[in-house]
Design a protein around this motif. Structure first.
Motif, short mmCIF file in Angstrom:
data_model
loop_
_atom_site.label_atom_id
_atom_site.label_comp_id
_atom_site.label_asym_id
_atom_site.label_seq_id
_atom_site.Cartn_x
_atom_site.Cartn_y
_atom_site.Cartn_z
N ASP A 42 0.82 -1.22 0.00
CA ASP A 42 0.00 0.00 0.00
C ASP A 42 0.85 1.27 0.00
OD1 ASP A 42 -2.35 -1.50 0.06
OD2 ASP A 42 -2.29 -1.64 2.25
N GLU A 43 1.92 1.26 -0.75
CA GLU A 43 2.75 2.46 -0.86
C GLU A 43 2.31 3.28 -2.08
OE1 GLU A 43 6.93 1.59 -0.68
OE2 GLU A 43 6.68 0.29 1.06
N SER A 44 2.38 4.61 -1.95
CA SER A 44 1.94 5.48 -3.03
C SER A 44 2.73 6.78 -3.00
CB SER A 44 0.45 5.78 -2.91
OG SER A 44 0.18 6.57 -1.76
N PHE A 45 2.53 7.60 -4.02
CA PHE A 45 3.23 8.88 -4.11
C PHE A 45 2.36 9.89 -4.84
CE2 PHE A 45 4.18 6.55 -7.96
CZ PHE A 45 4.19 7.51 -8.97
N ALA A 46 2.72 11.16 -4.70
CA ALA A 46 2.08 12.23 -5.46
C ALA A 46 3.01 12.62 -6.61
CB ALA A 46 1.79 13.43 -4.56
N LEU A 47 2.40 13.06 -7.71
CA LEU A 47 3.15 13.37 -8.92
C LEU A 47 2.70 14.71 -9.49
CD1 LEU A 47 4.98 12.32 -11.39
CD2 LEU A 47 2.81 11.49 -12.36
N TYR A 48 3.66 15.48 -9.98
CA TYR A 48 3.35 16.71 -10.72
C TYR A 48 4.19 16.72 -11.99
CZ TYR A 48 2.61 21.60 -11.93
OH TYR A 48 2.27 22.76 -12.60
N LEU A 49 3.52 16.85 -13.12
CA LEU A 49 4.19 16.94 -14.41
C LEU A 49 4.07 18.37 -14.92
CD1 LEU A 49 2.76 13.71 -16.10
CD2 LEU A 49 4.97 13.96 -14.93
N PRO A 50 5.20 19.03 -15.22
CA PRO A 50 5.13 20.41 -15.72
C PRO A 50 4.46 20.46 -17.08
CG PRO A 50 7.35 19.55 -15.93
CD PRO A 50 6.58 18.53 -15.15
N GLU A 51 4.02 21.64 -17.47
CA GLU A 51 3.29 21.81 -18.73
C GLU A 51 4.11 21.39 -19.95
OE1 GLU A 51 0.24 22.37 -19.09
OE2 GLU A 51 -0.46 23.25 -17.21
N ASN A 52 5.44 21.52 -19.87
CA ASN A 52 6.27 21.17 -21.03
C ASN A 52 6.75 19.72 -21.02
OD1 ASN A 52 8.13 21.23 -18.98
ND2 ASN A 52 9.54 22.68 -19.98
N TYR A 53 6.17 18.91 -20.12
CA TYR A 53 6.59 17.50 -20.02
C TYR A 53 6.21 16.74 -21.28
CZ TYR A 53 6.53 12.61 -18.56
OH TYR A 53 6.72 11.25 -18.47
N GLN A 54 7.15 15.92 -21.76
CA GLN A 54 6.92 15.05 -22.90
C GLN A 54 7.31 13.62 -22.53
OE1 GLN A 54 5.49 15.99 -25.77
NE2 GLN A 54 5.37 18.13 -25.06
N GLU A 55 6.36 12.70 -22.66
CA GLU A 55 6.60 11.31 -22.26
C GLU A 55 7.80 10.69 -22.95
OE1 GLU A 55 3.12 8.82 -22.52
OE2 GLU A 55 1.82 10.56 -22.25
N SER A 56 8.00 11.02 -24.22
CA SER A 56 9.04 10.37 -25.01
C SER A 56 10.43 10.97 -24.78
CB SER A 56 8.69 10.45 -26.50
OG SER A 56 8.59 11.81 -26.91
N GLU A 57 10.50 12.07 -24.06
CA GLU A 57 11.78 12.74 -23.84
C GLU A 57 12.28 12.52 -22.41
OE1 GLU A 57 11.37 16.83 -24.83
OE2 GLU A 57 10.79 16.45 -26.91
N LEU A 58 13.59 12.59 -22.24
CA LEU A 58 14.17 12.49 -20.90
C LEU A 58 13.79 13.71 -20.07
CD1 LEU A 58 17.75 11.16 -21.74
CD2 LEU A 58 15.87 9.87 -20.73
N SER A 59 13.46 13.50 -18.81
CA SER A 59 13.06 14.60 -17.92
C SER A 59 13.94 14.65 -16.68
CB SER A 59 11.60 14.41 -17.49
OG SER A 59 10.73 14.45 -18.59
#
Length: 400
Positions: A42-59
């Motif tokens: 039952d472990e979890s986390f919160a996530l925030y993706l910036p507006e310029n986030y692209q799934e296919s690119e390294l972040s």
């Protein structure tokens, strides 16, 4: 050392184990995302993706540790910096103040999940935390030496040498309000890091023991960005000049408001950060003029005297509260009423630095008493609980 071993294995396989990930909306906090790693409970986390986030690119990414496991609260102060620099923000819902081994295991599960599901830049991974979360972030960075930087908010290092910066490669930013109970500790840590010649800075501001506001978080990330530019693109550039102008404007703001200690700290940071990138000759002259000014000398002397006074008072008060919790039946509340009365009188008659000192001392006592309620650290009983409640009300009396 399990954390270190697992983390090294993950780093070597980054980019080859990325799985199809759930698409999350950008620009908003997603709380309670389950960690899909075998063996987790039952472990979890919160996530925030910036507006310029692209799934296919390294972040780039920032792992955040909140001392009370309030992941969404831990993420909020970092959103402005996330949007400026494109950092993915991740905060655990399970890591909290408590045993390091437990938190290392939780962090390791979080790392495994993120590196399995997201494309992450290996040279732009950052750790941060507040209070006990700050100590945890620094411990992980020191044990693994796989992160680019740490932003330590409101606390320094654990009491274990292997958790402290020494010969590692990461950059360290301390962020601490000057009404924070750990203010003295952060100043002491700065001296230690200077002695170790470790790449670091300390940003102090008008604040208490809480998450720094977004503007202070952004200052920390601006500093980290300068450190990266010094290694990847040394020399004058439009980005360097823009960061320098922003940093320099803070000095002018501090001078205008008469906050000469902050101005001096900012001069020191700029001279250290931008030497070799741009010409800082005029900055050196301005700094010397500030250091020899009557206004700065007065504030500096006041702080030095207050810190000396605080060391003596803190030793007396913390020794007594430890003794009283060890022997609750012998607790002398008359003594405490007298000593707290002295502190309140000092606050009423003292200058700004004395007022900040009293705030730090009282909150430190409050934190020491309140921590007795933390079941992860102490085994409380009714007698202890009653003593805690009486102490808390004595330090900060309840108002009707």
């Amino acid at each position: 050392m399990r954390l270190t071993f697992c983390f090294f294995c993950i780093c070597f396989t980054l980019g080859f184990t990325i799985q199809a990930q759930t698409v999350f909306e950008k620009g908003m906090i997603h709380d309670s995302i389950p960690i899909s790693i075998s063996g987790t409970n039952d472990e979890s986390f919160a996530l925030y993706l910036p507006e310029n986030y692209q799934e296919s690119e390294l972040s780039s990414i920032v792992f955040i540790f909140e001392p009370a496991a309030r992941a969404a609260i831990g993420i909020r102060p970092f959103i402005e910096a996330s949007e400026k620099y494109g950092h993915v923000l991740v905060c655990s819902n399970n890591s909290r103040n408590g045993p390091y081994e437990r938190n290392f295991a939780i962090a390791n599960n979080l790392f495994n999940h993120i590196f399995t599901n997201y494309n992450i830049k290996q040279d732009e991974m950052y750790l941060t935390g507040f209070s006990g979360g700050s100590r945890l972030a620094c411990a992980i960075a020191s044990l693994t030496n796989q992160f680019a930087g740490v932003i330590a908010c409101g606390a320094g290092f654990s009491n274990l040498q292997e958790h402290m910066p020494s010969t590692q490669d990461y950059a360290y930013v301390g962020l601490c309000g000057d009404r924070d109970m750990n203010f003295k500790e952060m100043l002491k840590n700065k001296d230690y890091l200077n002695l170790m010649k470790f790449n670091h800075t300390l940003i102090t501001y008008d604040g208490d023991h809480s998450w720094p506001p977004p503007e202070q978080i952004l200052r920390a990330f601006d500093w980290l960005r300068v450190q990266k530019l010094k290694t990847t693109n040394p020399g004058e550039s439009e980005e360097v000049l823009a960061l320098y102008r922003s940093d320099y404007n803070k000095i002018e703001e501090f001078k205008t408001t008469g906050e000469f200690l902050y101005a001096s700290e900012q001069y020191e940071r700029l001279l250290k950060s931008y030497t070799g990138l741009i010409s800082v000759d005029s900055l050196t002259k301005q700094n010397q003029e500030l250091l020899t000014s009557k206004s700065y000398k007065k504030q500096s002397a006041s702080l030095a005297n207050v810190l000396k006074m605080e060391r003596k008072l803190a030793e007396k008060l913390t020794t007594q509260i430890a003794s009283d919790f060890k022997n609750p039946k012998k607790a002398n509340f008359g003594w405490w009423e007298k000593e707290l009365g002295k502190l309140n009188a000092l606050k009423e008659k003292g200058d700004t630095e004395i007022q900040k000192m009293v705030y730090r001392l009282k909150f430190d006592l409050f934190a020491r008493a309140y921590s007795r309620k933390n079941s992860l650290l102490y085994n409380s009983n009714e007698e202890q609980a009653a003593l805690v409640d009486r102490f808390l009300n004595l330090i900060y009396p309840k108002t009707e």
